[in-house]
Design a protein around this motif. Structure first.
Motif, PDB file in Angstrom:
ATOM      1  N   GLY A   8     -38.708 -19.769 -53.760  1.00 22.43           N
ATOM      2  CA  GLY A   8     -38.315 -20.911 -54.573  1.00 22.43           C
ATOM      3  C   GLY A   8     -39.068 -22.193 -54.296  1.00 22.43           C
ATOM      4  O   GLY A   8     -38.862 -23.196 -54.990  1.00 22.43           O
ATOM      5  N   GLY A   9     -39.937 -22.189 -53.298  1.00 23.58           N
ATOM      6  CA  GLY A   9     -40.716 -23.387 -53.032  1.00 23.58           C
ATOM      7  C   GLY A   9     -41.792 -23.596 -54.091  1.00 23.58           C
ATOM      8  O   GLY A   9     -41.982 -22.761 -54.975  1.00 23.58           O
ATOM      9  N   GLY A  10     -42.471 -24.714 -54.002  1.00 22.41           N
ATOM     10  CA  GLY A  10     -43.533 -24.997 -54.955  1.00 22.41           C
ATOM     11  C   GLY A  10     -43.816 -26.474 -55.051  1.00 22.41           C
ATOM     12  O   GLY A  10     -43.399 -27.260 -54.196  1.00 22.41           O
ATOM     13  N   LEU A  11     -44.517 -26.835 -56.101  1.00 27.27           N
ATOM     14  CA  LEU A  11     -44.880 -28.225 -56.364  1.00 27.27           C
ATOM     15  C   LEU A  11     -43.890 -28.825 -57.358  1.00 27.27           C
ATOM     16  O   LEU A  11     -43.614 -28.226 -58.409  1.00 27.27           O
ATOM     17  N   VAL A  12     -43.391 -29.995 -57.022  1.00 30.63           N
ATOM     18  CA  VAL A  12     -42.440 -30.669 -57.892  1.00 30.63           C
ATOM     19  C   VAL A  12     -42.761 -32.160 -57.898  1.00 30.63           C
ATOM     20  O   VAL A  12     -43.227 -32.701 -56.894  1.00 30.63           O
ATOM     21  N   GLN A  13     -42.524 -32.807 -59.025  1.00 34.71           N
ATOM     22  CA  GLN A  13     -42.782 -34.240 -59.123  1.00 34.71           C
ATOM     23  C   GLN A  13     -41.665 -35.030 -58.447  1.00 34.71           C
ATOM     24  O   GLN A  13     -40.534 -34.541 -58.343  1.00 34.71           O
ATOM     25  N   PRO A  14     -41.967 -36.232 -57.994  1.00 33.77           N
ATOM     26  CA  PRO A  14     -40.907 -37.081 -57.427  1.00 33.77           C
ATOM     27  C   PRO A  14     -39.747 -37.223 -58.412  1.00 33.77           C
ATOM     28  O   PRO A  14     -39.955 -37.396 -59.619  1.00 33.77           O
ATOM     29  N   GLY A  15     -38.545 -37.106 -57.890  1.00 38.68           N
ATOM     30  CA  GLY A  15     -37.357 -37.152 -58.718  1.00 38.68           C
ATOM     31  C   GLY A  15     -36.910 -35.792 -59.217  1.00 38.68           C
ATOM     32  O   GLY A  15     -35.818 -35.674 -59.801  1.00 38.68           O
ATOM     33  N   GLY A  16     -37.739 -34.791 -59.014  1.00 40.51           N
ATOM     34  CA  GLY A  16     -37.423 -33.455 -59.496  1.00 40.51           C
ATOM     35  C   GLY A  16     -36.532 -32.673 -58.549  1.00 40.51           C
ATOM     36  O   GLY A  16     -36.088 -33.178 -57.507  1.00 40.51           O
ATOM     37  N   GLU A  87     -38.307 -36.658 -53.071  1.00 43.23           N
ATOM     38  CA  GLU A  87     -39.332 -37.680 -52.888  1.00 43.23           C
ATOM     39  C   GLU A  87     -40.416 -37.140 -51.966  1.00 43.23           C
ATOM     40  O   GLU A  87     -40.275 -36.066 -51.373  1.00 43.23           O
ATOM     41  N   HIS A  88     -41.499 -37.895 -51.863  1.00 46.51           N
ATOM     42  CA  HIS A  88     -42.655 -37.422 -51.106  1.00 46.51           C
ATOM     43  C   HIS A  88     -42.294 -36.996 -49.682  1.00 46.51           C
ATOM     44  O   HIS A  88     -42.847 -36.027 -49.154  1.00 46.51           O
ATOM     45  N   GLU A  89     -41.358 -37.719 -49.071  1.00 44.05           N
ATOM     46  CA  GLU A  89     -41.035 -37.438 -47.662  1.00 44.05           C
ATOM     47  C   GLU A  89     -40.336 -36.111 -47.450  1.00 44.05           C
ATOM     48  O   GLU A  89     -40.137 -35.682 -46.319  1.00 44.05           O
ATOM     49  N   TYR A  90     -39.967 -35.447 -48.549  1.00 44.54           N
ATOM     50  CA  TYR A  90     -39.336 -34.130 -48.421  1.00 44.54           C
ATOM     51  C   TYR A  90     -40.357 -33.001 -48.439  1.00 44.54           C
ATOM     52  O   TYR A  90     -39.990 -31.828 -48.358  1.00 44.54           O
ATOM     53  N   THR A  91     -41.617 -33.353 -48.561  1.00 45.97           N
ATOM     54  CA  THR A  91     -42.669 -32.347 -48.492  1.00 45.97           C
ATOM     55  C   THR A  91     -42.690 -31.724 -47.100  1.00 45.97           C
ATOM     56  O   THR A  91     -42.760 -32.423 -46.094  1.00 45.97           O
ATOM     57  N   ALA A  92     -42.599 -30.395 -47.052  1.00 44.67           N
ATOM     58  CA  ALA A  92     -42.536 -29.691 -45.768  1.00 44.67           C
ATOM     59  C   ALA A  92     -42.525 -28.190 -46.022  1.00 44.67           C
ATOM     60  O   ALA A  92     -42.393 -27.744 -47.167  1.00 44.67           O
TER      61      ALA A  92
END
Length: 125
Positions: A8-16, A87-92
């Protein structure tokens, strides 16, 4: 062989939003606390959320309260992590872990644990 596998991971825009899944194979999750952890390069792995075998006890890190929701469907042998308002800080890299019994936080130190391989979540425009 006991395994947990994330998806379920992937690329998502901020707010998504994204929903991660943690599926078990080789054993039933009914008697296991399941946790979601995340890690970014150069930082320690952080417990994000954990849910007890019955679902009656749930822990969230302060950084995700109000944004993330953990749930489990023992009939499907799967635990979910719904992540909103990313948000960006949740990238991990997000990993799930299974540990037998009940814990009230995500402190699994000293416990036998089964880790998945992790799934990348990237929040970017």
């Amino acid at each position: 062989q006991l395994q947990v596998v994330e998806s379920g991971g992937g690329l998502v825009q901020p707010g998504g939003s994204l929903r991660l899944s943690c599926a078990a194979s080789g054993f039933t999750l009914d008697y296991y606390t399941i946790g979601w952890f995340r890690q970014v390069p150069g930082k320690e792995r952080e417990g994000v959320s954990c849910i007890s075998p019955s679902g009656g006890r749930i822990y969230y890190a302060d950084s995700v309260k109000g944004r993330f929701t953990i749930s489990r469907d023992n009939a499907k042998n799967t635990v979910y992590l719904k992540m909103n308002s990313l948000e960006h800080e949740y990238t991990a890299v997000y990993s799930c872990v299974a540990t037998a019994g009940v814990i009230t936080t995500c402190d699994i130190s000293g416990r036998k644990a089964y880790w998945g391989q992790g799934t990348q979540v990237t929040v970017s425009s």
